[in-house]
Design a protein around this motif. Structure first.
Motif, PDB file in Angstrom:
ATOM      1  N   ASP A 137       2.806   0.039   1.176  1.00 32.99           N
ATOM      2  CA  ASP A 137       1.661   0.815   0.702  1.00 32.99           C
ATOM      3  C   ASP A 137       1.042   1.556   1.887  1.00 32.99           C
ATOM      4  O   ASP A 137       0.499   0.927   2.802  1.00 32.99           O
ATOM      5  N   ARG A 187      -5.105   0.325   9.219  1.00 34.36           N
ATOM      6  CA  ARG A 187      -4.271   1.187   8.398  1.00 34.36           C
ATOM      7  C   ARG A 187      -4.156   2.555   9.065  1.00 34.36           C
ATOM      8  O   ARG A 187      -4.915   2.875   9.990  1.00 34.36           O
ATOM      9  N   GLU A 193     -11.351  -2.622   3.711  1.00 35.57           N
ATOM     10  CA  GLU A 193     -10.945  -3.367   2.523  1.00 35.57           C
ATOM     11  C   GLU A 193      -9.716  -4.231   2.794  1.00 35.57           C
ATOM     12  O   GLU A 193      -8.964  -4.550   1.874  1.00 35.57           O
ATOM     13  N   ASP A 222      -9.243  -1.393   8.560  1.00 37.31           N
ATOM     14  CA  ASP A 222      -9.403  -1.195   7.123  1.00 37.31           C
ATOM     15  C   ASP A 222     -10.605  -2.006   6.620  1.00 37.31           C
ATOM     16  O   ASP A 222     -10.594  -3.236   6.679  1.00 37.31           O
ATOM     17  N   ARG A 263       2.231 -13.654   0.919  1.00 38.21           N
ATOM     18  CA  ARG A 263       2.663 -13.988  -0.435  1.00 38.21           C
ATOM     19  C   ARG A 263       3.657 -15.144  -0.410  1.00 38.21           C
ATOM     20  O   ARG A 263       4.166 -15.516   0.650  1.00 38.21           O
ATOM     21  N   TYR A 317       6.328 -13.084   3.282  1.00 35.90           N
ATOM     22  CA  TYR A 317       6.646 -13.909   2.119  1.00 35.90           C
ATOM     23  C   TYR A 317       7.117 -15.285   2.577  1.00 35.90           C
ATOM     24  O   TYR A 317       8.052 -15.386   3.395  1.00 35.90           O
ATOM     25  N   HIS A 374      -4.966 -11.682   1.201  1.00 38.27           N
ATOM     26  CA  HIS A 374      -4.318 -12.151  -0.027  1.00 38.27           C
ATOM     27  C   HIS A 374      -3.208 -11.188  -0.462  1.00 38.27           C
ATOM     28  O   HIS A 374      -2.203 -11.609  -1.044  1.00 38.27           O
ATOM     29  N   TYR A 375      -3.371  -9.905  -0.158  1.00 36.75           N
ATOM     30  CA  TYR A 375      -2.341  -8.923  -0.492  1.00 36.75           C
ATOM     31  C   TYR A 375      -1.134  -9.053   0.430  1.00 36.75           C
ATOM     32  O   TYR A 375       0.015  -8.899  -0.006  1.00 36.75           O
ATOM     33  N   HIS A 376      -1.374  -9.324   1.687  1.00 33.30           N
ATOM     34  CA  HIS A 376      -0.316  -9.271   2.696  1.00 33.30           C
ATOM     35  C   HIS A 376       0.510 -10.548   2.792  1.00 33.30           C
ATOM     36  O   HIS A 376       1.666 -10.496   3.205  1.00 33.30           O
ATOM     37  N   GLU A 400       3.875  -6.918   5.225  1.00 34.07           N
ATOM     38  CA  GLU A 400       3.806  -7.959   4.196  1.00 34.07           C
ATOM     39  C   GLU A 400       4.652  -9.136   4.668  1.00 34.07           C
ATOM     40  O   GLU A 400       5.667  -8.942   5.352  1.00 34.07           O
ATOM     41  N   ARG A 407      -2.648   0.789   3.055  1.00 33.83           N
ATOM     42  CA  ARG A 407      -2.995  -0.506   3.635  1.00 33.83           C
ATOM     43  C   ARG A 407      -2.295  -0.656   4.985  1.00 33.83           C
ATOM     44  O   ARG A 407      -1.435   0.148   5.344  1.00 33.83           O
ATOM     45  N   ASP A 438      -7.341  -7.115   2.954  1.00 37.88           N
ATOM     46  CA  ASP A 438      -7.280  -8.281   2.076  1.00 37.88           C
ATOM     47  C   ASP A 438      -6.036  -9.088   2.424  1.00 37.88           C
ATOM     48  O   ASP A 438      -4.921  -8.705   2.075  1.00 37.88           O
TER      49      ASP A 438
END
Length: 484
Positions: free
Chosen positions: A132, A80, A98, A96, A106, A141, A102-104, A139, A135, A100
């Motif tokens: 964000d 980050r 933290e 980072d 989708r 999808y 799972h956040y990135h 991202e 972070r 994750d």
């Protein structure tokens, strides 16, 4: 297995099993720092997007595992941005703690009719949503619900994330040459999180400035030596001074009144054309692929203006220009070339030749590297000021780029890639076009401001017809079509 090194955190890994040599520099480049700070003005967000179309929906578990693996091979994907406590200077990249996945990563399903138009509408909405900043700025999808069981993959990332490496080159790491899983893939460990405080960032910035000191001293020495021939020095200064306004776009043609409005609304449209047809036109005209591509786009905008009874002689255009570093001829840097898009020329052959000559002139501008040279200084300005400086791009009606693609049939998590489109950010300009050539097909993604292009159907038809005017200069049968 290749020979292993004896020391270091990856000493138990073979050479090809190690993380890629990208994103290992903890300091953001000066140019990327300016792009990152430009986000302070929401009209100039630097979010770039990639859209891939698959012959089926990829296996979700394999896709997640591929991104887990990719984030180990490319440590930058787990980093980050941490800015200076002073809010100025070069920001840092840190792993980072933290992070994750799972956040990135989708997944979603298309609503409505599942058409390509529905898909592009969904991608527009995703692209316009801010990343964000706390972070790692990316991202992805997985999208299903397309007709005939097809799937899609959408990536959004900040352009500062890619640094000097093409986003296509990064994305290519997730692609395979076969549909089935590949056994024995390298599995490097996850990068170690860093404890980075305000003092650490300040020390990094200081170290960066110290590293640049020899370059600045070298420039000062060259400047002093130039004074031994005052007439030559004055001539160079004047040539450079006259070049700066051209490179900065301060003396570009006025923007088209038809494309003058600006908003926060992005809209996507996509086209495809056989790369062989672009090559044939290039050979016939004796122009480069880039020049044919840009000539086709300008031809489309010429028709768009004519069909709305609002013709103009020229429009301001910006394109990336690759130039050699004057201090290191073996290295290249990307700068910006300014053109007067010749929408007033009737003959398509003459139109492309005019584009060709303008691109070549832009490459030889004395101040062509000015933005790279002042980047370190701009990075020390507050974000709001940098955002205002970024507003210079609002005078551009068109920005266009041609980025490297993948020339082999590829697969992602069991799905075959059929098309690959890129949609660049819209930094205040009316239209951003990006061409990516994938496996013999040139895929052109266009991001346009909804306030500037008010008749999207006519715009798309005009781009197709104008581009095909240029392709018709050769005897190729290949033609551009709209991707639907």
């Amino acid at each position: 297995m290749s020979e292993q090194t004896s020391t270091g955190p990856y000493s138990q890994l073979s050479d090809h099993d190690r993380p890629l040599n990208f994103g290992t520099d903890g300091q953001m480049s000066p140019v990327d720092a300016v792009l990152w700070r430009g986000d302070s003005d929401r009209h100039h967000r630097g979010t770039l997007s990639m859209l891939e179309i698959y012959d089926c929906v990829p296996d979700w578990d394999r896709l997640v595992a591929a991104h887990e693996w990719g984030s180990r091979m490319l440590p930058r994907l787990r980093q980050r941005v941490v800015d200076s406590p002073l809010g100025a200077g070069i920001p840092s990249w840190v792993v980072d703690p933290e992070f994750d996945l799972h956040y990135h990563v989708r997944r979603l399903r298309l609503a409505g009719d599942g058409s390509i138009r529905e898909l592009l509408t969904t991608c527009e909405q995703l692209a316009m949503t801010a990343l964000d900043p706390e972070r790692s700025p990316w991202e992805v999808y997985l999208i299903d619900g397309l007709p005939n069981g097809k799937g899609a993959y959408f990536l959004k990332a900040h352009q500062a994330l890619t640094g000097g490496m093409s986003s296509i080159a990064i994305l290519a790491q997730l692609h395979s040459r076969q549909r089935d899983p590949v056994p024995g893939k390298p599995q490097p460990p996850a990068p170690t999180p860093e404890a980075t405080g305000a003092l650490d960032i300040l020390l990094r910035q200081l170290s960066h400035e110290v590293q640049r000191a020899p370059h600045r001293v070298d420039l000062a020495i060259k400047g002093a030596m130039a004074l031994t021939d005052p007439r030559k020095a004055l001539s160079q200064v004047l040539r450079f001074g006259r070049s700066v306004p051209r490179v900065a776009g301060l003396i570009s043609p006025p923007g088209s009144p038809l494309l003058a409005e600006r908003s926060l609304s992005w809209r996507f449209t996509a086209f495809e054309v056989p790369f062989a047809a672009v090559e044939a036109a290039s050979a016939e005209i004796r122009a480069t692929i880039d020049e044919v591509y840009l000539g086709g786009l300008i031809s489309g905008l010429r028709l768009y203006h004519q069909r709305l009874d609002r013709p103009v002689d020229a429009i301001p255009v910006a394109v990336p220009i690759v130039v050699r570093d004057p201090d290191n001829p073996h290295q290249t840097r990307v700068s910006i070339g300014r053109l007067a898009g010749p929408t007033g020329i009737d003959d398509s052959f003459e139109r492309v030749l005019t584009v060709r000559e303008q691109i070549r002139a832009a490459r030889n501008e004395p101040a062509v590297n000015a933005f790279n040279d002042v980047g370190p200084m701009l990075a020390w300005l507050p974000g709001q000021i940098v955002g205002q400086l970024s507003g210079a791009t609002t005078q551009n009606d068109l920005q266009a780029s041609n980025v490297g693609g993948i020339d082999w049939e590829s697969y992602v998590a069991g799905a075959k890639v059929e098309r690959m489109f890129a949609f660049g950010p819209l930094p205040g300009c009316a239209i951003m076009a990006t061409m990516v050539t994938y496996n013999g097909t040139s895929c052109i993604g266009v991001n346009y401001d909804a306030a500037a292009v008010t008749d999207p159907e006519l715009f798309a038809e005009s781009v197709v017809d104008g581009f095909n005017e240029v392709l018709a200069l050769s005897d190729t049968s290949g033609r551009m079509t709209r991707f639907t």
